[in-house]
Each structure stands twice: as C-alpha cells, then as structure tokens.
Design an enzyme around this catalytic site. Structure first.
Site, PDB file in Angstrom:
ATOM      1  CD  GLU A   1     -17.137  12.281   0.500  1.00 62.39           C
ATOM      2  OE1 GLU A   1     -15.992  12.079   0.076  1.00 62.39           O
ATOM      3  OE2 GLU A   1     -18.084  11.485   0.314  1.00 62.39           O
TER       4      GLU A   1
ATOM      5  CB  CYS B   1     -27.288   1.823  -1.480  1.00 64.50           C
ATOM      6  SG  CYS B   1     -25.804   2.028  -2.442  1.00 64.50           S
TER       7      CYS B   1
ATOM      8  CB  CYS C   1     -27.364   5.836  -3.645  1.00 69.13           C
ATOM      9  SG  CYS C   1     -25.651   5.581  -4.091  1.00 69.13           S
TER      10      CYS C   1
ATOM     11  NE  ARG D   1     -16.774   2.579   3.553  1.00 66.32           N
ATOM     12  CZ  ARG D   1     -17.005   3.539   2.711  1.00 66.32           C
ATOM     13  NH1 ARG D   1     -16.160   4.530   2.602  1.00 66.32           N
ATOM     14  NH2 ARG D   1     -18.070   3.512   1.962  1.00 66.32           N
TER      15      ARG D   1
ATOM     16  CD  GLU E   1     -11.926   4.760   6.294  1.00 68.71           C
ATOM     17  OE1 GLU E   1     -10.951   4.911   5.520  1.00 68.71           O
ATOM     18  OE2 GLU E   1     -13.090   5.084   5.992  1.00 68.71           O
TER      19      GLU E   1
ATOM     20  NE  ARG F   1     -10.196   9.326   6.924  1.00 68.00           N
ATOM     21  CZ  ARG F   1     -10.893   9.301   5.781  1.00 68.00           C
ATOM     22  NH1 ARG F   1     -11.424   8.183   5.352  1.00 68.00           N
ATOM     23  NH2 ARG F   1     -11.056  10.389   5.082  1.00 68.00           N
TER      24      ARG F   1
ATOM     25  NE  ARG G   1     -16.108  11.268   7.391  1.00 69.35           N
ATOM     26  CZ  ARG G   1     -15.406  10.964   6.320  1.00 69.35           C
ATOM     27  NH1 ARG G   1     -15.693  11.511   5.154  1.00 69.35           N
ATOM     28  NH2 ARG G   1     -14.402  10.116   6.407  1.00 69.35           N
TER      29      ARG G   1
ATOM     30  CD  GLU H   1     -26.421   5.133   0.632  1.00 63.54           C
ATOM     31  OE1 GLU H   1     -25.618   5.808   1.301  1.00 63.54           O
ATOM     32  OE2 GLU H   1     -26.194   4.769  -0.525  1.00 63.54           O
TER      33      GLU H   1
ATOM     34  CG  ASN I   1     -21.249  10.584  -1.501  1.00 63.07           C
ATOM     35  OD1 ASN I   1     -22.344  10.045  -1.338  1.00 63.07           O
ATOM     36  ND2 ASN I   1     -20.115   9.932  -1.315  1.00 63.07           N
TER      37      ASN I   1
ATOM     38  CG  ASP J   1     -17.474  14.168  -2.698  1.00 65.50           C
ATOM     39  OD1 ASP J   1     -18.315  13.274  -2.892  1.00 65.50           O
ATOM     40  OD2 ASP J   1     -16.246  13.953  -2.590  1.00 65.50           O
TER      41      ASP J   1
END
Ligand code: ATP
Ligand code: ZN
Ligand code: MG
Length: 501
Positions: free
Chosen positions: A429, A302, A457, A332, A334, A343, A464, A351, A432, A412
C-alpha cells in the site's frame, strides 16, 4: 435492571421525621419525570434511613438510572432539609451498584472492563461496581461501560476475519527487469543508512534528491492541477488531537508517546543526571518517575490540521479548502516489525486534506482518486492497483468487514513489489484516499452556518512510493521515467559520493 446502594453525606447528624413522606413524594413525582413507563421500569427508592450524618438509600429500576435518580433525589432532599432542618448535603457515594441487562448476541468469550466486575450468562450480562464517587456517577461512566461491553462482544465476531478488500482497478502489467530489494542496494551505495533505532534511516544526499524529485512531480501533476496548497501541520499531537480524531480509542500499541518533565528544576533531575555520570547508562526508571504524558508524535498526520478550524463555524466562501502537508515525519511503533524502507517507524508522508460541503467533498475525493491513478500509472509508470477497503475509522475500531459506501470510504493504492515474489500477493500500500463524512468536523466541532460540512484525507508514504518505483525499475537513474531522471540527474551529478573505509 439497576440497583444502587449508597448514601448522601449530610452536613451534620440528623433526625428527620418527614423522611418517609419525602421519599414517597419523590418516588411519585421527580423520579418518574421523563420515564416512558411502557418501555422501562421506573426507578424507585426502596430503602431510606438516616444513621448519624449519612442518609442511606437503596434505589432500583431502569429509568432514570439509579445514579440519576440519586442525583434528582439529592436536589429534592437538600431543598427540603435545608429549609426545614438547616441540614445540607455534602456529597454522595454509591457503595454498591449493579446493572443487569440483555445482550444482542451471546458472547463468544468473557470480556473485562475497568471499574467493573463483569459476569456473562448467555445473553444476560451483569456489571458490579463498588464505591463509586460523585464524579463517576455524574459523568455517566456507567452507560459508557455498558456500551463498551456490548461493543467488545460485537467485535468478538469480527476477530480473525480478513479485512474487506475489493479491487476496483488494475493497471497494466509491466515487464520485471529488476528483482532485488532496493533498500539493500541503496544501503550498499550509502544513499541511506540504518540508525540504531528500529525502522529509522538517515537519508543521504542522493536519496534526498530522489525523494524531493518525487515530491516535485507530485506537486506538478496532482496538487497544482487539483488546486491543493501547502500547509505546515504540527508534528507533536497534544492529547486533544487523538481525542478529536477518535485515535485515542485504540492508538496505544502503535504510538510514539511524548513525555515532558513534571518539573524543570536542575535539583529535580539531579539524581537522573548523576546516575548517568556514574554508570554511563540512562536511568529510564528515574526518568519515567519525573515525566508526564502530554501526547504522541504525529501518527495519522491529519488530526493536528484541525487546530485551524476547531470549534468554529466556517464561512462558505472559504470552501472548498484543499491543502497538503509534507513538513515532517510520522511515527509509529510497528508492532509486527519493520522492513527496509517499506515498513518504517519514522516515515515521510504526504497528506492531503479537503474540507467542503457534502456533494463537493465527495466529488473532490473521486477526482483525487483519478488524479492519483494517473500520476502513479502514467507519470511514474508504476504497476499499481486500487482496492476499496474497510474505511480506516472502522478498521481502527475493530470492524474489519465494513465496506464503506459510495460517499464515505477508503480507496487503497497498491504497487507490485517484484523482489517479494508473486504478483498474486506481493503488493504494497503506497497511498490511500478517504472520504470521511462528518467524522472529523464533528470530532473537532467545525460547522457550516447551514448544512453538513464534510472532509476527506489522503496519505501517501513517500518512502513507499520510492520503494515501489525502485523495486519495479531498479536503482539506475537511466531506467526511471524520463520526467524523474531529468529532475534527479543534474543534482546527482554534483554530489561527490561518500566512501567509508
Ligand atoms: P499498512 O496496512 O501497510 O500498515 P496502514 O493502513 O497502516 O498501512 P495508513 O495508516 O492508512 O497505513 O497510512 C497511510 C499511508 O502511510 C499508507 O498508505 C502508507 O503509504 C504509509 N505508511 C503507513 N505505515 C507506514 C510505515 N510503517 N512505513 C512507511 N509508510 C507507511
Ligand atoms: Zn488523514
Ligand atoms: Mg499499518
């Protein structure tokens, strides 16, 4: 208590007989201005002597901070010395600076910060600095460093504590029919294939159809109903965006950094090119010497949205603004490792962002939570649970126990993953939704003509959602909810499956 030893650089060698009188006058007038003498000890110039072209000063006290006092005195002195002796002031240096202050808590262990030597004795903390430049003094780094030390000590009390999490709703338990890891099954079918890069997959045609169908269902059942419209957010974040969102405080261990050439001439890069031609190895060291850091790859998705509104006043008639983006991946590093499709280091995320007046923003947040619950539970028929957790900005700042409030916080959405085992623990998760208050509007300088402008947001990992659905229902399209099967099957039937020998 603060103590500064430093000097003003004069334009030439000087002898100023009135200096003592000027210092006395400054101590009694400009240095006391604005000070609340009941609360803090006023700063005072205790030593002032000229050696050649430098005016050496020692300043002690609490308010104004000696570096501010130095600044005030510099102006005062320059006016007088200019008028009476034709001497100017060229600069200022604090050769030694110390700050001794009380801490709220006794530190559990010592801390370190850049630019200063830290000593902690019970609740007393002392900071020592050397050779501080004008820039350093003027930009108030000293107070920021003091706050940073206090903050680090405060966070020591949160380390090792579990993140706050409270289940707010649990969906119906579904019978478990499939217990495999869907990523492995999909890889065997060549619907996806791992690349050489950690946590990255190339997505084949069949799985692309599947992901696009999930998006279609989300658009029909959530975005259209709630009035959210599509935008395209940049996927490279120039450093301004992590600065505005606050991610610049902590993001580094998890970032994908973006570098660009310091110089684009062929000659500049010739050694790096040659190195490869000869060794067939990339000259990483040579590259690092020739690039500069300009930002990061999309991390929270975002922040770059705010380029649209930053430093502006929004006309109320444009509100509420409700948008979503799924135009590209998030990156990312991780640190804890990657796994299957759940993951990843390059992942697809949906988003949503909403910007509205405070009351409207909170209502939109609550409506989104209900709409998403309905989507995952009823439309996708997933076994999910919602938890109230530490708001992301608190979690990122290291305060893991914060609960948020009814108006600002994070919910979440977790889905049960049967292949991982027990229902007590094995939840992932997938989504969220946060009401962020004025965090972003303030960070990016966005206002309303009157009243507070709030934003929220909500991020969903598309990979996922896919993993959760396949983990609960298996990889056979006939076992999926009919709305999804109906979308997927026609396209799937047109695909001639890839076979590798
Ligand atoms: P986790 O605690 O599982 O690492 P997170 O709190 O880091 O998740 P957020 O930063 O809140 O996740 O990102 C929002 C959403 O993005 C998550 O709900 C999740 O669906 C998705 N997501 C986050 N990290 C990954 C990842 N490494 N791979 C796939 N999806 C992810
Ligand atoms: Zn966000
Ligand atoms: Mg994470």
């Amino acid at each position: 208590m603060f103590n500064l030893k430093g000097f003003l650089q004069l334009s030439k060698e000087a002898k100023i007989p009135e200096l003592k009188g000027w210092v006395k006058e400054a101590n009694e007038t400009i240095l006391k201005k604005g000070a609340d003498l009941k609360v803090s000890k006023p700063s005072k110039i205790t030593v002032a002597e000229i050696k050649k072209d430098r005016l050496y000063l020692t300043i002690e006290g609490e308010y104004p901070r000696p570096h501010d006092a130095l600044q005030r005195f510099r102006k005062f002195f320059a006016e007088k010395a200019g008028k009476e002796h034709k001497i100017g002031v060229r600069g200022q240096i604090a050769e030694e600076y110390s700050a001794v202050f009380e801490l709220e808590q006794k530190a559990l262990k010592t801390v370190s910060v850049p630019f200063a030597e830290v000593k902690i004795d019970g609740k007393k903390c002392s900071l020592k600095f050397k050779d501080l430049t004008e820039d350093f003094l003027q930009k108030n780094y000293i107070d920021r460093i003091m706050n940073l030390v206090k903050e680090k000590i405060k966070y020591q009390f949160y380390e090792g504590k579990d993140e706050f999490s409270q289940t707010t709703w649990t969906g119906k338990e579904r019978p478990t029919k499939y217990r495999s890891d869907p990523s492995e099954d999909l890889e065997n079918k060549l619907w996806i294939k791992r690349t050489a890069s950690k946590g990255q997959w190339v997505i084949g045609r069949e799985f692309t159809v599947f992901l696009n169908s999930l998006k279609t269902l989300m658009k029909e059942n959530v975005f259209k109903k709630l009035g959210f419209q599509e935008m395209i957010f940049p996927k490279f974040e120039y450093w301004d965006y992590p600065k505005g969102s606050g991610h610049a405080n902590t993001i580094y261990p998890n970032a994908y950094f973006v570098m660009v050439p310091k110089n684009s001439s062929t000659e500049f890069w010739e050694p790096v090119s040659d190195h490869y031609k000869i060794t067939k190895e990339i000259d990483k060291k040579g590259i690092l010497e020739r690039v500069e850091s300009v930002g990061i790859m999309s991390y929270a998705q975002c922040p770059p949205f705010w380029a649209l509104l930053q430093q502006s006043t929004v006309d109320e008639s444009s509100l509420p603004l409700k948008v979503f983006d799924w135009s590209g991946p998030t990156y990312r590093n991780e640190a804890g490792g990657t796994h299957g499709l759940d993951r990843l280091e390059e992942f697809r995320r949906i988003e949503m962002i909403w910007v509205a007046k405070k009351e409207d923003e909170i209502k939109i947040w609550k409506d989104i939570v209900e709409s998403l619950k309905n989507f995952y539970d009823k439309v996708l028929d997933l076994e999910i649970r919602t938890d109230r957790v530490t708001p992301w900005w608190m979690a990122h700042a290291g305060i893991r126990t914060d609960k948020g409030t009814d108006e600002m916080g994070t919910i979440d959405f977790n889905a049960y993953l049967p292949y991982r085992g027990d229902r007590k623990q094995e939840w992932l998760e997938i989504q969220n939704a946060s009401s962020n208050g004025i965090k972003y509007t303030d960070g990016f300088g966005v206002k309303l003509p009157k009243g507070e402008l709030w934003s929220g947001c909500a991020g969903a990992g598309l990979d996922r959602i896919a993993v959760a659905l396949l983990a609960q229902k298996g990889v056979n399209p006939k076992d999926w909810p009919s709305a999804l099967t109906d979308l997927v099957l026609p396209d799937l039937q047109n695909i001639n499956p890839l076979k590798l020998l």
